[in-house]
Design a protein around this motif. Sequence first.
Motif, PDB file in Angstrom:
ATOM      1  N   VAL A  78       0.833  -1.196   0.000  1.00 24.22           N
ATOM      2  CA  VAL A  78       0.000   0.000   0.000  1.00 24.22           C
ATOM      3  C   VAL A  78       0.872   1.252   0.000  1.00 24.22           C
ATOM      4  O   VAL A  78       0.587   2.239  -0.699  1.00 24.22           O
ATOM      5  CB  VAL A  78      -0.968  -0.010   1.197  1.00 24.22           C
ATOM      6  N   GLY A  79       1.963   1.238   0.761  1.00 21.71           N
ATOM      7  CA  GLY A  79       2.851   2.399   0.778  1.00 21.71           C
ATOM      8  C   GLY A  79       3.475   2.664  -0.575  1.00 21.71           C
ATOM      9  O   GLY A  79       3.521   3.807  -1.043  1.00 21.71           O
ATOM     10  N   ALA A  80       3.955   1.580  -1.227  1.00 22.70           N
ATOM     11  CA  ALA A  80       4.558   1.760  -2.547  1.00 22.70           C
ATOM     12  C   ALA A  80       3.520   2.185  -3.575  1.00 22.70           C
ATOM     13  O   ALA A  80       3.780   3.032  -4.437  1.00 22.70           O
ATOM     14  CB  ALA A  80       5.248   0.463  -2.985  1.00 22.70           C
ATOM     15  N   ALA A  81       2.316   1.601  -3.511  1.00 25.13           N
ATOM     16  CA  ALA A  81       1.284   1.934  -4.487  1.00 25.13           C
ATOM     17  C   ALA A  81       0.806   3.375  -4.330  1.00 25.13           C
ATOM     18  O   ALA A  81       0.622   4.094  -5.320  1.00 25.13           O
ATOM     19  CB  ALA A  81       0.112   0.966  -4.355  1.00 25.13           C
ATOM     20  N   THR A  82       0.577   3.817  -3.100  1.00 22.89           N
ATOM     21  CA  THR A  82       0.113   5.190  -2.898  1.00 22.89           C
ATOM     22  C   THR A  82       1.175   6.206  -3.291  1.00 22.89           C
ATOM     23  O   THR A  82       0.839   7.291  -3.786  1.00 22.89           O
ATOM     24  CB  THR A  82      -0.295   5.401  -1.433  1.00 22.89           C
ATOM     25  N   ARG A  83       2.445   5.865  -3.093  1.00 26.26           N
ATOM     26  CA  ARG A  83       3.494   6.772  -3.555  1.00 26.26           C
ATOM     27  C   ARG A  83       3.473   6.899  -5.066  1.00 26.26           C
ATOM     28  O   ARG A  83       3.681   7.981  -5.615  1.00 26.26           O
ATOM     29  CB  ARG A  83       4.864   6.295  -3.077  1.00 26.26           C
ATOM     30  N   ARG A  84       3.236   5.792  -5.728  1.00 23.25           N
ATOM     31  CA  ARG A  84       3.203   5.842  -7.191  1.00 23.25           C
ATOM     32  C   ARG A  84       1.995   6.625  -7.679  1.00 23.25           C
ATOM     33  O   ARG A  84       2.082   7.388  -8.645  1.00 23.25           O
ATOM     34  CB  ARG A  84       3.162   4.424  -7.749  1.00 23.25           C
ATOM     35  N   ILE A  85       0.867   6.448  -7.035  1.00 23.88           N
ATOM     36  CA  ILE A  85      -0.324   7.203  -7.419  1.00 23.88           C
ATOM     37  C   ILE A  85      -0.123   8.688  -7.150  1.00 23.88           C
ATOM     38  O   ILE A  85      -0.534   9.547  -7.934  1.00 23.88           O
ATOM     39  CB  ILE A  85      -1.555   6.661  -6.670  1.00 23.88           C
ATOM     40  N   ALA A  86       0.507   9.009  -6.032  1.00 27.44           N
ATOM     41  CA  ALA A  86       0.686  10.415  -5.653  1.00 27.44           C
ATOM     42  C   ALA A  86       1.649  11.145  -6.576  1.00 27.44           C
ATOM     43  O   ALA A  86       1.641  12.377  -6.614  1.00 27.44           O
ATOM     44  CB  ALA A  86       1.180  10.511  -4.205  1.00 27.44           C
ATOM     45  N   ARG A  87       2.494  10.401  -7.313  1.00 30.24           N
ATOM     46  CA  ARG A  87       3.422  11.062  -8.224  1.00 30.24           C
ATOM     47  C   ARG A  87       2.722  11.693  -9.420  1.00 30.24           C
ATOM     48  O   ARG A  87       3.272  12.559 -10.079  1.00 30.24           O
ATOM     49  CB  ARG A  87       4.479  10.070  -8.712  1.00 30.24           C
ATOM     50  N   GLY A  88       1.498  11.249  -9.722  1.00 28.73           N
ATOM     51  CA  GLY A  88       0.783  11.796 -10.858  1.00 28.73           C
ATOM     52  C   GLY A  88       0.283  13.205 -10.608  1.00 28.73           C
ATOM     53  O   GLY A  88      -0.143  13.540  -9.498  1.00 28.73           O
ATOM     54  N   ILE A  89       0.330  14.016 -11.645  1.00 24.89           N
ATOM     55  CA  ILE A  89      -0.142  15.394 -11.566  1.00 24.89           C
ATOM     56  C   ILE A  89      -1.483  15.548 -12.257  1.00 24.89           C
ATOM     57  O   ILE A  89      -2.429  16.085 -11.694  1.00 24.89           O
ATOM     58  CB  ILE A  89       0.893  16.368 -12.169  1.00 24.89           C
ATOM     59  N   ASP A  90      -1.572  15.067 -13.482  1.00 24.44           N
ATOM     60  CA  ASP A  90      -2.837  15.187 -14.199  1.00 24.44           C
ATOM     61  C   ASP A  90      -3.649  13.912 -14.056  1.00 24.44           C
ATOM     62  O   ASP A  90      -3.236  12.940 -13.429  1.00 24.44           O
ATOM     63  CB  ASP A  90      -2.599  15.524 -15.671  1.00 24.44           C
ATOM     64  N   LEU A  91      -4.818  13.911 -14.656  1.00 26.84           N
ATOM     65  CA  LEU A  91      -5.770  12.811 -14.496  1.00 26.84           C
ATOM     66  C   LEU A  91      -5.225  11.521 -15.063  1.00 26.84           C
ATOM     67  O   LEU A  91      -5.313  10.457 -14.430  1.00 26.84           O
ATOM     68  CB  LEU A  91      -7.092  13.195 -15.172  1.00 26.84           C
ATOM     69  N   ASP A  92      -4.654  11.556 -16.253  1.00 22.68           N
ATOM     70  CA  ASP A  92      -4.168  10.338 -16.885  1.00 22.68           C
ATOM     71  C   ASP A  92      -3.026   9.713 -16.094  1.00 22.68           C
ATOM     72  O   ASP A  92      -2.938   8.482 -15.988  1.00 22.68           O
ATOM     73  CB  ASP A  92      -3.710  10.643 -18.310  1.00 22.68           C
ATOM     74  N   GLU A  93      -2.146  10.524 -15.546  1.00 24.63           N
ATOM     75  CA  GLU A  93      -1.030   9.988 -14.776  1.00 24.63           C
ATOM     76  C   GLU A  93      -1.509   9.285 -13.510  1.00 24.63           C
ATOM     77  O   GLU A  93      -0.963   8.252 -13.119  1.00 24.63           O
ATOM     78  CB  GLU A  93      -0.056  11.107 -14.422  1.00 24.63           C
ATOM     79  N   LEU A 109      -2.487   4.106 -10.731  1.00 27.54           N
ATOM     80  CA  LEU A 109      -3.306   3.101 -10.062  1.00 27.54           C
ATOM     81  C   LEU A 109      -3.226   1.762 -10.785  1.00 27.54           C
ATOM     82  O   LEU A 109      -3.078   0.711 -10.147  1.00 27.54           O
ATOM     83  CB  LEU A 109      -4.757   3.590 -10.003  1.00 27.54           C
ATOM     84  N   CYS A 110      -3.309   1.778 -12.100  1.00 29.48           N
ATOM     85  CA  CYS A 110      -3.271   0.522 -12.854  1.00 29.48           C
ATOM     86  C   CYS A 110      -1.906  -0.151 -12.743  1.00 29.48           C
ATOM     87  O   CYS A 110      -1.822  -1.366 -12.496  1.00 29.48           O
ATOM     88  CB  CYS A 110      -3.607   0.801 -14.319  1.00 29.48           C
TER      89      CYS A 110
END
Length: 714
Positions: free
Chosen positions: A157-172, A177-178
């Motif tokens: 969960v920590g690694a996944a949320t960090r990856r999600i949080a790196r996105g700036i726009d909607l597509d990122e 998440l995927c």
Amino acid sequence: MDSTRVTEQPTSFERPQTGIDPADPRGALAHTSTPARTPGSGALPVQGRSGGDVTVPVTTAHTTPGTSEPGTSTPFGKGKDTVSDPASEHSQPGAEQTAERETPRPRPAPEGIPVQPADEQDRPAPNPEGPERRSGQSLPPGKPTPMRRDGDRLRFVGAATRRIARGIDLDEIVMGLCRATVPTFSDAILVYLRDPLPVGDERPTGPLVLRLRRTDRIPAERDTENGFQPATQPEPDELDTVGAELCEVRPGSALAEVLRGVRPVFTDAPAARAALPELLGEGGEFAVPDGQRAILAPLRGRRRVIGAALFLRRPERVAFEPDDLLVAAQLATHSALGIDKAVLYGREAYIADELQRTMLPETLPRPTGVRLASRYLPAAETARVGGDWYDAIPLPGSRVALVVGDVMGHSMTSAAIMGQLRTTAQTLAGLDLPPQEVLHHLDEQAQRLGVDRMATCLYAVYDPVSHRITIANAGHPPPVLLHLGGRAEVLRVPAGAPIGVGGVDFEAVELDAPAGATLLLYTDGLVESRLRDVWTGIEQLREKLAATAQLTGPDHPPPLEALCDEVLDMLGPGDRDDDIALLAARFDGIAPSDVAYWFLEPEDAAPGRARRLARRALQRWGLEELSDSVELLVSEVVTNAVRYATRPVTVRLLRTDVLRCEVGDDVPQLPRLRQARATDEGGRGLYLVNRLARRWGATRLSTGKVVWFELNRS
């Protein structure tokens, strides 16, 4: 220690590792027992948290006739258990032969995949009876087990949320998440988002419609480089046909109830099973695997549900556990909040960009005797709002005002202040005030806006008839004048204090502006950065202009648009610290032979004399065909001027691409066009001017006014 060793590392999300079972989830945690070493068995180094390699024994998978080979991919709802050596959970077909041929190069583990603990005591004890210790389910031999421990889930969960949080726009964010969940948490994912997405606190209108934004899954094919081949050809994946493009959520429907519940649910629940046909379309629910192998998670933003995510696992993989609902809830919450902020940020960026565009002139005017070009570069694409502006304002007498300014700061407030100052400068220019007076009134306006509203500004007025330019400066970098011969000169203009300081006087200087010369006005973002001071940048700009002029020769000035591009090329990678506004003016001027100028006393004979003088000038220029129209219009305008004037009336004819006539007097009241009645003796002069002239207008001056009109030469 065996000399033969096979090195295996977790693969990345973007590119699958070659030679691995297509059904292998590529990163699901597998805690295996430690079997006895057998001859011919390899050892797999697994990357631990400390960065070292830990040897995990593994045996080679063997297939028997009549059984499914390891690596055979089956569609959802049609999978069968595969048979392999139960001593290994990481077996792959052909591993023994591959180990004998060559050793694959290790690959770094991606951030989104949890890492196995390196200590031997962290491994679960082997269970001779085969059932999984927590769920009690029997695991298919040769398949990875799910994440069993809370620490594994927390790391994921920590690694996944960090990856999600790196996105700036909607597509990122949606892609994050995927990529974070496939294949570590699920074999496939479908992400639905509201269409259109609501922004901030606005109330959505119309029905709730979900659009399939993105799908992702474990690829059915593997790379065949380095000699790895899939064991069998995979069957078509039913996920390709799952998911309708649009889904309208009807009030009171099963899907609406699931989304209203907010919490993720297994799709084997009655409510979720009833909601699948509405979400996936007719027949789509049959492609979803049975049991607890699918999770439907609503995506809820700050105030409302904005979508849904469907996590899927293949039948040959271990089903989800109840604790996985908490993982899905965390992923859905972080993704929804990120999407909500991305949409809000996108709207703010759009508003800021539109504000900036409307504050700057869409097109530059084409005044007589001068050509203009401009450039504007924001400090960054993600922060387009700034306080830099430029402007070119036509003035009476074929003159033009050139303005460039810079409001301190980079924000919506700076852009708003810039718009107010630009509007004030245009209004003051319309009054035909001297440049120093314009800066003085701008300083007063900035003080009225606030105590910390400061800006720099340079205001110049060019007269194409006299070939002179008057410049006043308020703390702005000095302009650069590029002469026709190629010499670049930094003009000596008193710097003055910035606008908003208050209590200071501004000084104007009048300089020659020869024909063919180019005046360059700019903001400090062009010449100042963290790598150089402002005066070093000005000297580099002067050298750049001189070098560019040498390319076209001493008798031909460089093209104006190309010159602006060359100036911007002097910027290095670390020079974009501030906005850049650039305004270039090429002085063509008006030759003295194309100007006719007279003074007329305010008397009754003045209109007749003006007609005779205009006729002679047109004969000298070869424009006799315009004599009738010019004489009629000059007579009407001069008649209106001498009726109220107390000082001599000025009449000037200018021959450029058009014929321009200007009549000035000392009366500040501007004439206006009105419809004369049948019984009125006057009031038809401006009506004739409006019908016969190409353009006409009136401008108030500090000493009176000027009424002008233009006629086409042909």
